[in-house]
Design a protein around this motif. Structure first.
Motif, mmCIF file in Angstrom:
data_model
loop_
_atom_site.group_PDB
_atom_site.id
_atom_site.type_symbol
_atom_site.label_atom_id
_atom_site.label_comp_id
_atom_site.label_asym_id
_atom_site.label_seq_id
_atom_site.Cartn_x
_atom_site.Cartn_y
_atom_site.Cartn_z
ATOM 1 N N THR A 73 0.989 -1.199 0.101
ATOM 2 C CA THR A 73 0.055 0.051 -0.042
ATOM 3 C C THR A 73 0.921 1.288 0.121
ATOM 4 N N PRO A 74 1.899 1.604 0.820
ATOM 5 C CA PRO A 74 2.738 2.727 0.825
ATOM 6 C C PRO A 74 3.686 2.722 -0.475
ATOM 7 N N TYR A 75 3.808 1.598 -1.351
ATOM 8 C CA TYR A 75 4.580 1.621 -2.318
ATOM 9 C C TYR A 75 3.642 2.179 -3.514
ATOM 10 N N ILE A 76 2.516 1.666 -3.589
ATOM 11 C CA ILE A 76 1.504 2.081 -4.577
ATOM 12 C C ILE A 76 1.186 3.757 -4.433
ATOM 13 N N SER A 77 1.069 4.179 -3.073
ATOM 14 C CA SER A 77 0.959 5.519 -2.807
ATOM 15 C C SER A 77 2.000 6.397 -3.296
ATOM 16 N N LYS A 78 3.339 5.930 -3.098
ATOM 17 C CA LYS A 78 4.512 6.404 -3.627
ATOM 18 C C LYS A 78 4.367 6.541 -5.079
ATOM 19 N N ILE A 79 4.227 5.637 -5.578
ATOM 20 C CA ILE A 79 4.043 5.757 -7.144
ATOM 21 C C ILE A 79 2.872 6.694 -7.838
ATOM 22 N N ILE A 80 2.044 6.800 -6.882
ATOM 23 C CA ILE A 80 0.592 7.837 -7.349
ATOM 24 C C ILE A 80 1.519 9.304 -6.914
#
Length: 158
Positions: A73-80
């Protein structure tokens, strides 16, 4: 002749009394039936124990998936933030939102399923233990109940 018959009858009564004492106050045939029932119960409890183990390992697997999805979840947020908002790649926004929604659903399903698996297996083990104690108490003779307090037996059972 009648004295001999009385002696044999008394010997038979003593033997029956001795057998009842040896087999916890029940007849030998009844004792053997109980013993066979216990053997069958042990065979079936082995199957139940293996099902409990399978449920426990399935729950552990789901908890592992839950931990991995919590890291994603934090990794996807970083990409966004980095690629979509700062980098201007707005075509990635919708797929990343769907991935986040999928992760939230996956985490919910894994959490609920693991709790169900753990609870089912723990309740099954608890039932087996209580059932064994109950069956043991049913096989005891009257002297056992005369020497043990009812409250103590009840508190150990529950």
């Amino acid at each position: 002749m009648s004295e001999n018959w009385g002696h044999n009858e008394m010997k038979h009564v003593k033997e029956e009394h001795r057998n009842n004492w040896l087999y916890g106050g029940v007849a030998r045939q009844e004792y053997l039936e109980i013993e066979e029932e216990v053997r069958e119960k042990n065979r079936s409890s082995l199957g139940t124990t293996s099902i409990c183990l399978i449920l426990m390992f399935a729950g552990l697997f789901l908890v592992t998936i839950l931990a991995a999805s919590a890291l994603a979840t934090p990794y996807i947020s970083k990409i966004i933030i980095d690629d979509v908002i700062i980098g201007g790649e707005y075509d990635l926004l919708l797929p990343m939102v769907w991935v986040l929604i999928g992760l939230v659903v996956l985490k919910g399903v894994c959490r609920v399923s693991s709790q169900i698996f753990f609870e089912t297996s723990s309740q099954s083990v608890l039932f087996q233990m209580r059932d064994e104690v109950y069956r043991k108490l049913l096989r005891e003779d009257f002297t056992f109940y005369n020497t043990h307090k009812t409250g103590d037996l009840m508190s150990r059972q529950t």
